[in-house]
Design a protein around this motif. Structure first.
Motif, PDB file in Angstrom:
ATOM      1  N   LYS A 137       0.826  -1.206   0.000  1.00  0.00           N
ATOM      2  CA  LYS A 137       0.000   0.000   0.000  1.00  0.00           C
ATOM      3  C   LYS A 137       0.862   1.259   0.000  1.00  0.00           C
ATOM      4  O   LYS A 137       0.505   2.280  -0.617  1.00  0.00           O
ATOM      5  CB  LYS A 137      -0.917  -0.004   1.213  1.00  0.00           C
ATOM      6  CG  LYS A 137      -1.885   1.169   1.270  1.00  0.00           C
ATOM      7  CD  LYS A 137      -2.825   1.057   2.460  1.00  0.00           C
ATOM      8  CE  LYS A 137      -3.784   2.243   2.502  1.00  0.00           C
ATOM      9  NZ  LYS A 137      -4.702   2.148   3.678  1.00  0.00           N
ATOM     10  N   ALA A 138       2.015   1.189   0.670  1.00  0.00           N
ATOM     11  CA  ALA A 138       2.909   2.352   0.743  1.00  0.00           C
ATOM     12  C   ALA A 138       3.883   2.418  -0.427  1.00  0.00           C
ATOM     13  O   ALA A 138       4.693   3.351  -0.515  1.00  0.00           O
ATOM     14  CB  ALA A 138       3.693   2.309   2.057  1.00  0.00           C
ATOM     15  N   GLY A 139       3.806   1.421  -1.323  1.00  0.00           N
ATOM     16  CA  GLY A 139       4.690   1.419  -2.487  1.00  0.00           C
ATOM     17  C   GLY A 139       6.132   1.093  -2.157  1.00  0.00           C
ATOM     18  O   GLY A 139       7.057   1.519  -2.865  1.00  0.00           O
ATOM     19  N   ILE A 140       6.352   0.320  -1.106  1.00  0.00           N
ATOM     20  CA  ILE A 140       7.709  -0.039  -0.669  1.00  0.00           C
ATOM     21  C   ILE A 140       8.161  -1.290  -1.415  1.00  0.00           C
ATOM     22  O   ILE A 140       7.475  -2.318  -1.418  1.00  0.00           O
ATOM     23  CB  ILE A 140       7.767  -0.309   0.840  1.00  0.00           C
ATOM     24  CG1 ILE A 140       7.234   0.897   1.626  1.00  0.00           C
ATOM     25  CG2 ILE A 140       9.182  -0.660   1.270  1.00  0.00           C
ATOM     26  CD1 ILE A 140       8.031   2.153   1.485  1.00  0.00           C
ATOM     27  N   THR A 141       9.319  -1.218  -2.054  1.00  0.00           N
ATOM     28  CA  THR A 141       9.883  -2.371  -2.752  1.00  0.00           C
ATOM     29  C   THR A 141      10.488  -3.338  -1.736  1.00  0.00           C
ATOM     30  O   THR A 141      11.209  -2.929  -0.813  1.00  0.00           O
ATOM     31  CB  THR A 141      10.978  -1.922  -3.738  1.00  0.00           C
ATOM     32  OG1 THR A 141      10.398  -1.006  -4.682  1.00  0.00           O
ATOM     33  CG2 THR A 141      11.567  -3.121  -4.476  1.00  0.00           C
ATOM     34  N   THR A 142      10.177  -4.600  -1.900  1.00  0.00           N
ATOM     35  CA  THR A 142      10.706  -5.619  -0.990  1.00  0.00           C
ATOM     36  C   THR A 142      11.673  -6.538  -1.743  1.00  0.00           C
ATOM     37  O   THR A 142      11.591  -6.662  -2.967  1.00  0.00           O
ATOM     38  CB  THR A 142       9.554  -6.463  -0.398  1.00  0.00           C
ATOM     39  OG1 THR A 142       8.805  -7.059  -1.453  1.00  0.00           O
ATOM     40  CG2 THR A 142       8.638  -5.603   0.454  1.00  0.00           C
ATOM     41  N   SER A 170      10.120 -13.856   6.510  1.00  0.00           N
ATOM     42  CA  SER A 170       8.903 -13.274   5.936  1.00  0.00           C
ATOM     43  C   SER A 170       9.037 -13.021   4.438  1.00  0.00           C
ATOM     44  O   SER A 170       8.036 -12.881   3.733  1.00  0.00           O
ATOM     45  CB  SER A 170       8.581 -11.949   6.638  1.00  0.00           C
ATOM     46  OG  SER A 170       9.514 -10.932   6.267  1.00  0.00           O
ATOM     47  N   GLY A 171      10.286 -12.940   3.956  1.00  0.00           N
ATOM     48  CA  GLY A 171      10.519 -12.600   2.566  1.00  0.00           C
ATOM     49  C   GLY A 171      10.390 -11.115   2.278  1.00  0.00           C
ATOM     50  O   GLY A 171      10.642 -10.659   1.163  1.00  0.00           O
ATOM     51  N   LEU A 172      10.017 -10.346   3.296  1.00  0.00           N
ATOM     52  CA  LEU A 172       9.801  -8.903   3.130  1.00  0.00           C
ATOM     53  C   LEU A 172      11.032  -8.085   3.501  1.00  0.00           C
ATOM     54  O   LEU A 172      11.106  -6.901   3.179  1.00  0.00           O
ATOM     55  CB  LEU A 172       8.619  -8.448   3.995  1.00  0.00           C
ATOM     56  CG  LEU A 172       7.293  -9.175   3.757  1.00  0.00           C
ATOM     57  CD1 LEU A 172       6.257  -8.708   4.765  1.00  0.00           C
ATOM     58  CD2 LEU A 172       6.812  -8.932   2.323  1.00  0.00           C
TER      59      LEU A 172
END
Length: 534
Positions: free
Chosen positions: A363-368, A399-401
């Motif tokens: 939602k915040a557009g953060i690349t993981t 978590s992979g995040l």
């Protein structure tokens, strides 16, 4: 080795305050060897922190535990729990209905250990000195509600406060309010090194090697006048490189007692031993551990990154695998036993959930994955810290995040680097200055905060903290305190992890161990004696 376990009441307030009359130094005996207490606290003088024992600078549990034996304060936290009581003062109290004017009268005949009289002017000098020096440790912020300090004659001190502060008596019990001799402590400069001079129950002789204090010998001060009963003539506080070395010294009889920080494995081993030549004292504690964020750092500037970490970290697993029954999960900066506590983080995030965290970042557009380093200190919070951070890394990476690395650094380097904003995420502990919810919130969130954090919430600073301090009845401050905790859970400038118990292990002939450490992790060495323990 023979051992038994003593379990003290876990609920704050169950230990009734017991104070001796003035002039308690008449008790105890100067004969015999010193009672030797082991600690893993490291005391280092460095270019970044050359004055570790100056009351105007010191701001960690180890250095405060040295100052509390040697430098007297107007007030002191009682033997058990409860409101602070007079120490160097004969009496203290608010003299107005708004908690903005606080007056103290000193005891008669107070002297520094060198024989100089202690006067109201010395109290004013000491307080004004700490406020003016504004040491980068941030300890001066404890005195931030003071406007001016006034004296009347040699024995009366009046504090005029900028705003109502019901917690002010507690603040006068902390070492930053310690009374120092103007002839020894310069007005405009911190006192470098490991010398300490005061009017407390002991004088100090420090043994220093390579800019590290390895042994502090406390000898009873014959001129001490205060509320404490001193039950021994001499105590040595000996610093060890790690918990294993400290435990070996206890086994060999080189020390009589060991305190923070024992390893979880040591505590389990001692408590499981069925013999009884050594006592393990298990007592309630108000220590907390948390992650802190440099909210200006590009990696964690986005609130969603911090919120996602709060959503992923599993406190239950962290506690069970690293600390077992010696700690419990914490869902607020304020421990569960303190008035005003709320489970703000659990209320917002519930159980750990990778899908919820993923949704926050998307939602915040953060690349993981978000790449970051968790920093921790290797020698300040006990031997389990590394294992704790290894598990945090595992949880976040699983978590992979996140793509997390960890980095351990000695405290003498870690603390200045943290204050300079060199770490994006770092692990810290907090041993309260005094047992009130304000002291778990203001030091992290107010102006001139302990962490040097760039996070600033105007509602917290300008409305909620002042509002909570106006309430003399701390229960009536709960709404303001809980509002602060809700904001913290939403913004996540800090991420609470757990709160812990505290332990003392001592040879069976050492008495007073039940009161050797109070709930704020203050060493009360004057309580120790020799005899037959219960």
């Amino acid at each position: 080795m023979n051992r038994k376990t003593l379990v003290l009441p876990a609920v704050i307030g169950l230990l009734a305050p017991v104070l001796a009359a003035c002039g308690g130094t008449d008790s105890g005996s100067d004969s015999g060897d010193a009672i030797v207490v082991g600690t893993t606290d490291a005391f280092t003088a460095s270019n970044d922190a050359p004055a570790p024992l100056d009351p105007a600078y010191a701001y960690d549990v180890g250095t405060w535990n040295i100052l509390r034996q040697t430098v007297q304060t107007l007030m002191i936290q009682p033997r058990g729990e409860g409101d602070p009581v007079p120490e160097a003062a004969q009496s203290c109290g608010f003299t107005d209905s708004g908690n903005e004017r606080y007056a103290c009268t000193l005891r008669e005949g107070l002297k520094f250990a060198n024989g100089d009289p202690v006067t109201a002017a010395d109290v004013k000098y000491s307080i004004d000195r700490a406020r003016a020096l504004k040491a980068d440790s941030g300890v001066f912020a404890l005195l931030s509600t003071i406007d001016t300090v006034e004296t009347k004659g040699d024995r009366e001190v009046i504090f005029h406060l900028k705003t109502a502060d019901a917690t002010f008596p507690f603040k006068l019990s902390t070492p930053v309010a310690g009374i120092v001799d103007p002839d020894i402590y310069a007005k405009g400069k911190l006192r470098d090194g490991f010398e300490v001079d005061g009017s407390g129950p002991y004088t100090l002789k420090a043994e220093v090697r390579n800019d590290q204090l390895v042994s502090a010998v406390f000898t009873r001060n014959p001129d001490y006048k205060g509320s404490l009963e001193v039950n021994n003539g001499k105590v040595e506080l000996r610093s060890f490189a790690d918990a294993d070395a400290m435990g070996t010294a206890l086994d060999k009889g080189d020390i009589d007692l060991m305190t923070r920080s024992m390893s979880p494995e040591q505590i389990l081993k001692i408590s499981a031993d069925s013999d009884d030549n050594v006592d393990l004292v298990d007592m309630s504690g108000l220590e907390i551990r948390y992650l802190a964020f440099n909210t200006n750092d590009p990696t964690v500037r986005a609130k969603a990154v911090r919120q996602a970490m709060a959503q992923v970290i599993d406190r239950g697993e962290l506690v069970s695998k690293v600390y077992g029954s010696q700690a419990e999960p914490l869902y607020s900066l304020v421990p569960a036993s303190i008035t005003g506590h709320s489970n703000a983080f659990f209320n917002k995030y519930g159980d750990p959930s990778v899908p919820k965290a993923k949704a926050m970042l998307e939602k915040a557009g953060i690349t993981t994955p978000v790449k970051l380093t968790l920093h921790y200190t290797t020698d300040h919070y006990g031997p389990a810290t590394k294992k704790e951070f290894e598990l945090l890394r595992k949880q976040l990476n699983a978590s992979g995040l996140f793509d997390v690395d960890i980095q351990g650094t000695p405290w003498a380097t870690f603390r200045p680097a943290e204050q300079k904003g060199e770490y994006e995420v770092y692990g810290m502990g907090w041993f309260p200055d005094f047992p009130d919810a304000d002291n778990y919130l203001a030091p992290f969130l107010d102006k001139d905060n302990f962490l040097g954090s760039p996070y600033a919430n105007s509602t917290i600073r300008n409305t909620l903290i002042p509002e909570s301090r106006r309430a003399a009845d701390r229960l009536s401050a709960s709404n303001s305190l809980m509002d602060i905790q809700d904001i913290v859970a939403n913004d996540v400038p800090v991420l609470p992890l757990w709160q812990g118990k505290q332990y003392v292990a001592a040879n069976d002939d050492v008495t007073g161990t039940a009161y050797a450490v109070n709930s704020s992790s203050t060493l009360q060495l004057w309580e120790l004696g020799r005899g037959v323990s219960g």
